[in-house]
Scaffold this motif. Sequence first.
Motif: not given
Length: 446
Positions: A130, A132, A139, A141
Amino acid sequence: MQLRVPFFPDVRPGSHFAGITEWGDFSDDTSTRNFLLQTQDGPAHLFQNRVFRHTSHSARPSTTLFEPRDTVFPAEAVDMPDTLAVTRLRSDVDGLLAFTRWKSWETKGTHHENGVLVRALDIHVEGTQRVSWSQGDATMTLRTQWDTEVRDRPDGRGGIDIIDRVVLMSEFVDSRPVADHIREQRAFLDLVSIAVFGRSLYFRHHEISDPSYGSTVPAVARDGEDTFTYEPFHHLITMDTRNEATQPHPDAQRLRDDIYLPLGAFPQHVLDGWGAASDRWQQFLRPLRALLRRVPTAPDDFVVTGSIAFERASDLLGRQPGEEATYQTTKDGKTRPTVATDIYRCLHQLGVDWSDLGTDTVGVARTIAWHYNGVKHPRGETAESEHLLLTAFIVRAAVRLFTLWIADPTGGLLGSARAQHRVQHVAEYFHLYGFTLTDNGRFVAL
């Protein structure tokens, strides 16, 4: 998604359809209603339903066809809120696997003593990768996600498929309308769609999560607590992207062939800064987003729309060194900027050498401008179809590279994308068709 409701108009107290009839004037398309729909798979929440079609009869059932703006399902044991606002929206989008180059699985084989035949195969699947970044108030991601599917094949053999994907998630501190999430996700997809792949990417599936859709479940007792609340993801169908799921899926090999650079080439500061850059350059990005959705795209459409985008970007760039060569001399002896000037200002930021096409930045700007004006304002001299096609190749590469410059004005992304190599690739088409450019922007045979 649409909801068809049949009924007999009847307002007598106690009549079976009295409640439906009293919903009001069905012809008023400005009114909205929320519905809780019971289905075989559980309840569904339908928000902001508007009347799509209404037929009224006295001798046979009447019908009203509603279209919900947003539909959430399944929603067991959840009280339907008055309005749909969520903290997280998770979306499946085209191209993210090719862009990230991630996967959720790895295999390990155990061999027989002969070291050749495989005795066992261990498959480990876990969505752990992942990244972000901040984008305005949200936010964002990207992360790996996986599912499994057991299939009975036509030949009678069974099997299990691992469905590997990368999802895009937007998250706000407070619950926000779905449209706010879609807007932030589209802003990021502009970068991936226009610059990375040069093609339109579509939303395929959405899921939402929010405290209003939280669930309380039994838990191992801890500090006297025997339950805990979690916020599962629920399927979402939204009017904002409903038609995108029906679009043809892009070919996976074509995506890999068209990619300019992967996620790993994007520094963290570039991802964090894209939200502000996208807002500033919307007048450039918006027409290109619409252009890529028109499939198939004609060469003249690429030339005209790309030139319009460059014109809009020119206002933000302002005067650039060397642009005087693109000016036009008026009858009174003065000079003024032209469409070629607007295009030159954008091409100047790329810092590439166009000599493989036979000219420099000024000549390329004149080429694009001449064909743009010729399509927009037909005149006696008409461009050859092959010339228009080759000009479209230039514009396509230029708008992709300029979008990377918007994301990173330092030129770092242009270097990672091998901008000069992209120009040489366009030059290969020129040589294939047997043409080169002059300094005044005209095609001549090799």
